[in-house]
Design an enzyme around this catalytic site. Structure first.
Site, PDB file in Angstrom:
ATOM      1  N   ASP A 246     -49.354 -47.285  52.238  1.00 58.27           N
ATOM      2  CA  ASP A 246     -49.655 -46.272  53.249  1.00 58.27           C
ATOM      3  C   ASP A 246     -48.970 -44.974  52.864  1.00 58.27           C
ATOM      4  O   ASP A 246     -47.767 -44.810  53.057  1.00 58.27           O
ATOM      5  CB  ASP A 246     -49.172 -46.757  54.619  1.00 58.27           C
ATOM      6  CG  ASP A 246     -49.598 -45.824  55.746  1.00 58.27           C
ATOM      7  OD1 ASP A 246     -50.238 -44.794  55.456  1.00 58.27           O
ATOM      8  OD2 ASP A 246     -49.298 -46.136  56.910  1.00 58.27           O
TER       9      ASP A 246
ATOM     10  N   ASN B 178     -57.604 -36.971  49.695  1.00 60.12           N
ATOM     11  CA  ASN B 178     -58.920 -37.412  50.153  1.00 60.12           C
ATOM     12  C   ASN B 178     -58.865 -38.461  51.254  1.00 60.12           C
ATOM     13  O   ASN B 178     -59.829 -38.623  52.005  1.00 60.12           O
ATOM     14  CB  ASN B 178     -59.705 -37.976  48.962  1.00 60.12           C
ATOM     15  CG  ASN B 178     -60.971 -38.678  49.377  1.00 60.12           C
ATOM     16  OD1 ASN B 178     -61.942 -38.052  49.810  1.00 60.12           O
ATOM     17  ND2 ASN B 178     -60.977 -40.001  49.274  1.00 60.12           N
TER      18      ASN B 178
ATOM     19  N   SER C 197     -63.743 -31.228  55.717  1.00 60.85           N
ATOM     20  CA  SER C 197     -65.074 -31.575  56.235  1.00 60.85           C
ATOM     21  C   SER C 197     -65.682 -30.338  56.877  1.00 60.85           C
ATOM     22  O   SER C 197     -64.959 -29.426  57.305  1.00 60.85           O
ATOM     23  CB  SER C 197     -64.942 -32.683  57.289  1.00 60.85           C
ATOM     24  OG  SER C 197     -66.138 -32.860  58.014  1.00 60.85           O
TER      25      SER C 197
ATOM     26  N   TYR D 244     -60.791 -35.875  64.935  1.00 55.95           N
ATOM     27  CA  TYR D 244     -61.209 -35.718  63.544  1.00 55.95           C
ATOM     28  C   TYR D 244     -61.355 -34.239  63.187  1.00 55.95           C
ATOM     29  O   TYR D 244     -60.840 -33.778  62.161  1.00 55.95           O
ATOM     30  CB  TYR D 244     -62.524 -36.456  63.324  1.00 55.95           C
ATOM     31  CG  TYR D 244     -63.039 -36.401  61.906  1.00 55.95           C
ATOM     32  CD1 TYR D 244     -62.482 -37.199  60.926  1.00 55.95           C
ATOM     33  CD2 TYR D 244     -64.096 -35.560  61.560  1.00 55.95           C
ATOM     34  CE1 TYR D 244     -62.951 -37.162  59.625  1.00 55.95           C
ATOM     35  CE2 TYR D 244     -64.571 -35.518  60.264  1.00 55.95           C
ATOM     36  CZ  TYR D 244     -63.997 -36.316  59.290  1.00 55.95           C
ATOM     37  OH  TYR D 244     -64.467 -36.277  58.003  1.00 55.95           O
TER      38      TYR D 244
ATOM     39  N   LYS E  46     -59.099 -32.101  60.467  1.00 57.22           N
ATOM     40  CA  LYS E  46     -59.707 -31.514  59.280  1.00 57.22           C
ATOM     41  C   LYS E  46     -59.532 -29.992  59.252  1.00 57.22           C
ATOM     42  O   LYS E  46     -59.387 -29.392  58.184  1.00 57.22           O
ATOM     43  CB  LYS E  46     -61.183 -31.900  59.207  1.00 57.22           C
ATOM     44  CG  LYS E  46     -61.407 -33.372  58.884  1.00 57.22           C
ATOM     45  CD  LYS E  46     -60.820 -33.753  57.536  1.00 57.22           C
ATOM     46  CE  LYS E  46     -61.189 -35.156  57.114  1.00 57.22           C
ATOM     47  NZ  LYS E  46     -60.677 -35.513  55.765  1.00 57.22           N
TER      48      LYS E  46
ATOM     49  N   VAL F 163     -72.235 -37.279  53.567  1.00 58.80           N
ATOM     50  CA  VAL F 163     -72.159 -37.878  52.234  1.00 58.80           C
ATOM     51  C   VAL F 163     -72.374 -39.378  52.399  1.00 58.80           C
ATOM     52  O   VAL F 163     -71.815 -39.999  53.305  1.00 58.80           O
ATOM     53  CB  VAL F 163     -70.790 -37.622  51.572  1.00 58.80           C
ATOM     54  CG1 VAL F 163     -70.775 -38.167  50.141  1.00 58.80           C
ATOM     55  CG2 VAL F 163     -70.438 -36.140  51.582  1.00 58.80           C
TER      56      VAL F 163
ATOM     57  N   THR G 283     -71.368 -42.578  52.028  1.00 57.73           N
ATOM     58  CA  THR G 283     -70.165 -43.350  51.741  1.00 57.73           C
ATOM     59  C   THR G 283     -70.125 -44.541  52.697  1.00 57.73           C
ATOM     60  O   THR G 283     -70.944 -44.636  53.631  1.00 57.73           O
ATOM     61  CB  THR G 283     -68.901 -42.508  51.961  1.00 57.73           C
ATOM     62  OG1 THR G 283     -68.821 -42.134  53.345  1.00 57.73           O
ATOM     63  CG2 THR G 283     -68.917 -41.248  51.088  1.00 57.73           C
TER      64      THR G 283
END
Length: 265
Positions: free
Chosen positions: A56, A83, A134, A147, A151, A180, A182
């Site tokens: 971590d 990332n 993002s 989120y 970001k 994207v 993923t």
């Protein structure tokens, strides 16, 4: 870029991180693939020759351990790709204090701790940091308060690194991907459109107003990350690069002229 350099990539077990590890290794560089899941990291290491470091990195001990593994193994550190990230959906009123803390810790505090742990080595190498933010850090999404805040904070963290340490030779830039393909986005498509092999339909809906009309492949984001790390971008510092197929240039107020938008049933 002909000399062999050493790069740490966090969240390297899948998605953009894995694609970036592949891209850097293909260019002949040493990659330290960091993340929380040992099995995917081991697979990337076997594929690319990267050094896998599981743990971590969103706490000080974990961040220090990743940097120590890179420097102890290779003797230097030239670049850092921030990332690793997590998405827990919810507007602010629906977000628990625990979820808020988790998202901010992984998406913002962790990158700060890792950049701090790596800073002396990056300055010695006149190296580079690339943060994977993002479009949610540039434009307000619905249902993703923690989120988006994390970001946006990551973008400013990156720019403060550029401002504070640019004179000492550090470059720090951020990329802001849109949709994207993923593992994380696939899960979002499953939740959005429903399970049962309908992911393509989900991606089609969420990219309907994107000028390029599609989601990105992770390798496309990795190309931009690699460019920012490499000397070809030697005078790029503090930049924020959207990689979103043109999504953030669209004027939503005029989008109805080109599209008929119907509510989902």
């Amino acid at each position: 870029m002909t000399d062999k350099h050493v790069f740490i990539v966090t969240g390297a077990g899948s998605g953009i991180g894995a694609a970036t590890a592949r891209r850097l290794a293909a260019a002949g560089h040493q990659v330290v693939a960091a993340g929380r899941r040992p099995e995917p990291l081991a697979a990337i290491a076997a594929e690319t020759g990267a050094l896998a470091v599981a743990g971590d990195a969103a706490d000080a001990d974990g961040a220090n351990a990743v940097v120590a593994a890179a420097v102890d193994t290779y003797g230097r550190l030239d670049g850092l790709v921030l990332n690793a990230g997590v998405m827990i959906p919810g507007a602010l009123g629906e977000t628990s204090a625990e979820d808020w803390d988790t998202v901010l810790r992984i998406n913002l505090t962790g990158p700060a701790l890792l950049a701090k742990a790596a800073l002396a080595h990056l300055l010695a190498a006149r190296g580079s940091v690339v943060a994977v933010s993002s479009v949610a850090g540039l434009r307000a999404p619905t249902g993703a308060s923690a989120y988006a805040a994390s970001k946006a904070g990551l973008i400013m963290l990156t720019q403060t690194l550029a401002a504070d340490y640019g004179a000492a030779g550090l470059r720090a830039n951020a990329v802001c991907p849109g949709w994207v393909r993923t593992e994380m986005a696939d899960q979002e498509m499953d939740d959005f459109i429903g399970h049962g092999g309908a992911r393509d339909a989900g991606y089609d809906q969420v990219t309907r107003l994107v000028p390029q009309r599609r989601a990105a492949a992770a390798a496309e984001i990795a190309e931009a990350v690699a460019w920012l790390l490499f000397p070809a971008a030697s005078y790029v510092n503090g930049a924020v690069l959207p990689i979103d197929g043109g999504a953030t240039v669209v004027d939503v107020g005029t989008s109805a002229y080109g599209f008929r938008i119907e509510p989902r049933g």
